[in-house]
Design an enzyme around this catalytic site. Structure first.
Site, short mmCIF file in Angstrom:
data_model
loop_
_atom_site.label_atom_id
_atom_site.label_comp_id
_atom_site.label_asym_id
_atom_site.label_seq_id
_atom_site.Cartn_x
_atom_site.Cartn_y
_atom_site.Cartn_z
N ARG A 172 38.74 29.57 48.95
CA ARG A 172 38.98 28.24 49.51
C ARG A 172 40.12 27.59 48.75
O ARG A 172 40.68 28.17 47.83
CB ARG A 172 37.70 27.37 49.40
CG ARG A 172 36.51 27.90 50.18
CD ARG A 172 36.66 27.74 51.68
NE ARG A 172 36.70 26.35 52.08
CZ ARG A 172 35.62 25.59 52.32
NH1 ARG A 172 34.42 26.11 52.18
NH2 ARG A 172 35.75 24.34 52.70
N ASN A 226 35.12 38.25 30.67
CA ASN A 226 36.19 38.34 31.66
C ASN A 226 35.85 37.41 32.82
O ASN A 226 34.83 37.59 33.49
CB ASN A 226 36.33 39.79 32.13
CG ASN A 226 37.53 40.00 33.02
OD1 ASN A 226 37.82 39.17 33.89
ND2 ASN A 226 38.22 41.11 32.84
N GLU A 255 44.70 41.30 29.80
CA GLU A 255 44.80 42.70 30.17
C GLU A 255 45.82 42.89 31.29
O GLU A 255 46.08 41.98 32.07
CB GLU A 255 43.45 43.22 30.69
CG GLU A 255 42.31 43.13 29.72
CD GLU A 255 41.02 43.66 30.30
OE1 GLU A 255 40.09 43.91 29.51
OE2 GLU A 255 40.93 43.81 31.54
N ARG A 260 46.61 40.28 38.06
CA ARG A 260 47.29 41.33 38.81
C ARG A 260 48.44 40.75 39.62
O ARG A 260 48.41 39.56 39.98
CB ARG A 260 46.31 42.06 39.72
CG ARG A 260 45.22 42.83 38.94
CD ARG A 260 44.24 43.50 39.88
NE ARG A 260 43.19 44.18 39.14
CZ ARG A 260 43.25 45.44 38.71
NH1 ARG A 260 44.36 46.14 38.94
NH2 ARG A 260 42.25 45.99 38.06
N THR A 286 40.25 48.74 41.04
CA THR A 286 39.83 48.33 39.71
C THR A 286 40.32 49.38 38.72
O THR A 286 40.69 50.49 39.12
CB THR A 286 38.29 48.18 39.60
OG1 THR A 286 37.95 47.61 38.34
CG2 THR A 286 37.58 49.50 39.79
N HIS A 313 33.93 47.96 30.87
CA HIS A 313 33.90 48.36 32.28
C HIS A 313 32.49 48.78 32.64
O HIS A 313 31.99 49.82 32.21
CB HIS A 313 34.88 49.49 32.61
CG HIS A 313 35.31 49.46 34.06
ND1 HIS A 313 36.42 48.76 34.48
CD2 HIS A 313 34.77 49.99 35.16
CE1 HIS A 313 36.56 48.89 35.79
NE2 HIS A 313 35.56 49.62 36.23
N ASP A 314 31.84 47.95 33.44
CA ASP A 314 30.50 48.19 33.97
C ASP A 314 29.40 48.16 32.91
O ASP A 314 28.30 48.64 33.16
CB ASP A 314 30.44 49.50 34.76
CG ASP A 314 31.19 49.41 36.08
OD1 ASP A 314 31.60 48.30 36.45
OD2 ASP A 314 31.37 50.45 36.73
N HIS A 364 42.56 39.42 33.54
CA HIS A 364 43.41 40.54 33.97
C HIS A 364 44.19 40.07 35.20
O HIS A 364 43.77 40.26 36.33
CB HIS A 364 42.55 41.75 34.31
CG HIS A 364 43.32 43.00 34.60
ND1 HIS A 364 42.83 44.25 34.35
CD2 HIS A 364 44.56 43.19 35.15
CE1 HIS A 364 43.71 45.16 34.70
NE2 HIS A 364 44.76 44.54 35.20
N GLY A 373 32.82 41.49 32.50
CA GLY A 373 33.14 40.53 33.54
C GLY A 373 32.21 40.60 34.73
O GLY A 373 31.39 39.71 34.96
N HIS A 374 32.31 41.66 35.51
CA HIS A 374 31.63 41.70 36.81
C HIS A 374 30.13 41.47 36.68
O HIS A 374 29.57 40.59 37.35
CB HIS A 374 31.91 43.04 37.49
CG HIS A 374 31.34 43.15 38.87
ND1 HIS A 374 32.03 42.77 39.99
CD2 HIS A 374 30.12 43.56 39.31
CE1 HIS A 374 31.27 42.95 41.06
NE2 HIS A 374 30.11 43.42 40.67
N HIS A 421 42.77 37.50 42.07
CA HIS A 421 41.79 36.66 41.37
C HIS A 421 42.54 35.73 40.40
O HIS A 421 42.92 34.64 40.80
CB HIS A 421 40.70 37.48 40.67
CG HIS A 421 41.10 38.84 40.17
ND1 HIS A 421 42.11 39.02 39.27
CD2 HIS A 421 40.62 40.07 40.47
CE1 HIS A 421 42.23 40.31 39.01
NE2 HIS A 421 41.35 40.98 39.73
#
Length: 269
Positions: free
Chosen positions: A31, A20, A87, A58, A122, A213-214, A56, A236-237, A63
């Site tokens: 920027r 992700n 997603e 939104r 999230t 997720h995580d 994903h 992702g994160h 992002h």
């Protein structure tokens, strides 16, 4: 543009890694210079062996932005052995992307329906049945008519899996934050048991199983090892955070190594 490498050499039964790239876009958006490049990040991850790219988008464009969705679709056409997963909540902006990409001959291989609100920090819960069944059924059918596989973001509740299949979904993506939060605590084994049961219920219903997720380098191998039929993880994160220190290639390879460590000979694809 760098040409695609040869098809992935991962074993046929290995769990696929979809990266992700939302957080790359989050940094870029601070920027107006266009750096870091989302498409370049995706390309480097694919070159390192990732089997897919996830975004994903939104509605607030915090992002991933609309142009990223289309730029990545163009990139993914040059990687025919890899998959593009988009997603989002189908009641927001997600379906417009799917329709437009399909009309341009670039439909993603997979769409993941996630029940988040427009201002949600999230994703933090899955769909609930029978409450969500009627509104999901026609949207699932539309995606499948466009040639797009549908995965539903779900809590690890075994009783919900047959209902997810009944609305036409091909897969479920198990929401893994509770497992990640329990990692290293006395609750870890109980959480893994919940995910094992949910995954088995999904398989019994005729669904394939994704998760995300995580998940990170600490908890991924155990999850892959213990959860049956795990087809794909979307990360992702943690992965992008690791890439800030290790670089994209080394990070993707480290996550693939975690998956390889967790894979068992009898695990289904």
């Amino acid at each position: 543009m760098t040409q695609p490498s040869s098809p992935s050499s991962r074993p046929a039964r290995a769990t696929a890694l979809s990266v992700n790239v939302n957080k790359v876009a989050l940094v870029r958006n601070t920027r107006h210079l266009g750096i870091p490049s989302v498409t370049r990040a995706a390309e480097l991850c694919l070159q390192a062996g990732a089997q897919g790219i996830t975004v994903h988008p939104r509605p607030d464009e915090r992002h991933i932005r609309p142009q990223d969705v289309f730029d990545l679709a163009t990139l993914m056409k040059t990687w025919p052995d890899r998959e593009y997963n988009i997603e989002g909540n189908p009641s927001q902006n997600l379906m417009d992307f799917i329709r437009q990409l399909a009309a341009q001959g670039m439909p993603p291989q997979q769409v993941t329906f996630v029940p988040d609100s427009e201002d949600q920090f999230t994703s933090d819960h899955g769909w609930s049945f029978p409450h969500d069944a009627e509104r999901l059924r026609p949207l699932v059918a539309e995606c499948k008519a466009l040639g797009v596989r549908v995965s539903l973001f779900m809590d690890p509740v075994p009783a919900q899996m047959a209902a997810a299949c009944a609305v036409g979904a091909d897969r479920v993506e198990l929401y893994t934050e509770p497992y990640a939060a329990a990692w290293g605590t006395p609750q870890q084994a109980a959480e893994l048991a919940r995910y094992r049961a949910a995954a088995q219920a999904a398989l019994d219903a005729g669904l394939l199983v994704n998760a995300g997720h995580d998940l990170n380098r600490d908890n991924l191998a155990a999850f892959v090892r213990e959860v049956p039929g795990l087809h794909e993880v979307s990360i992702g994160h943690a992965l992008i955070a690791d890439a800030l220190e290790m670089g994209y290639a080394a990070t993707v390879q480290a996550y693939l190594a975690c998956i390889a460590e967790g894979c068992q000979p009898g695990q289904s694809a």
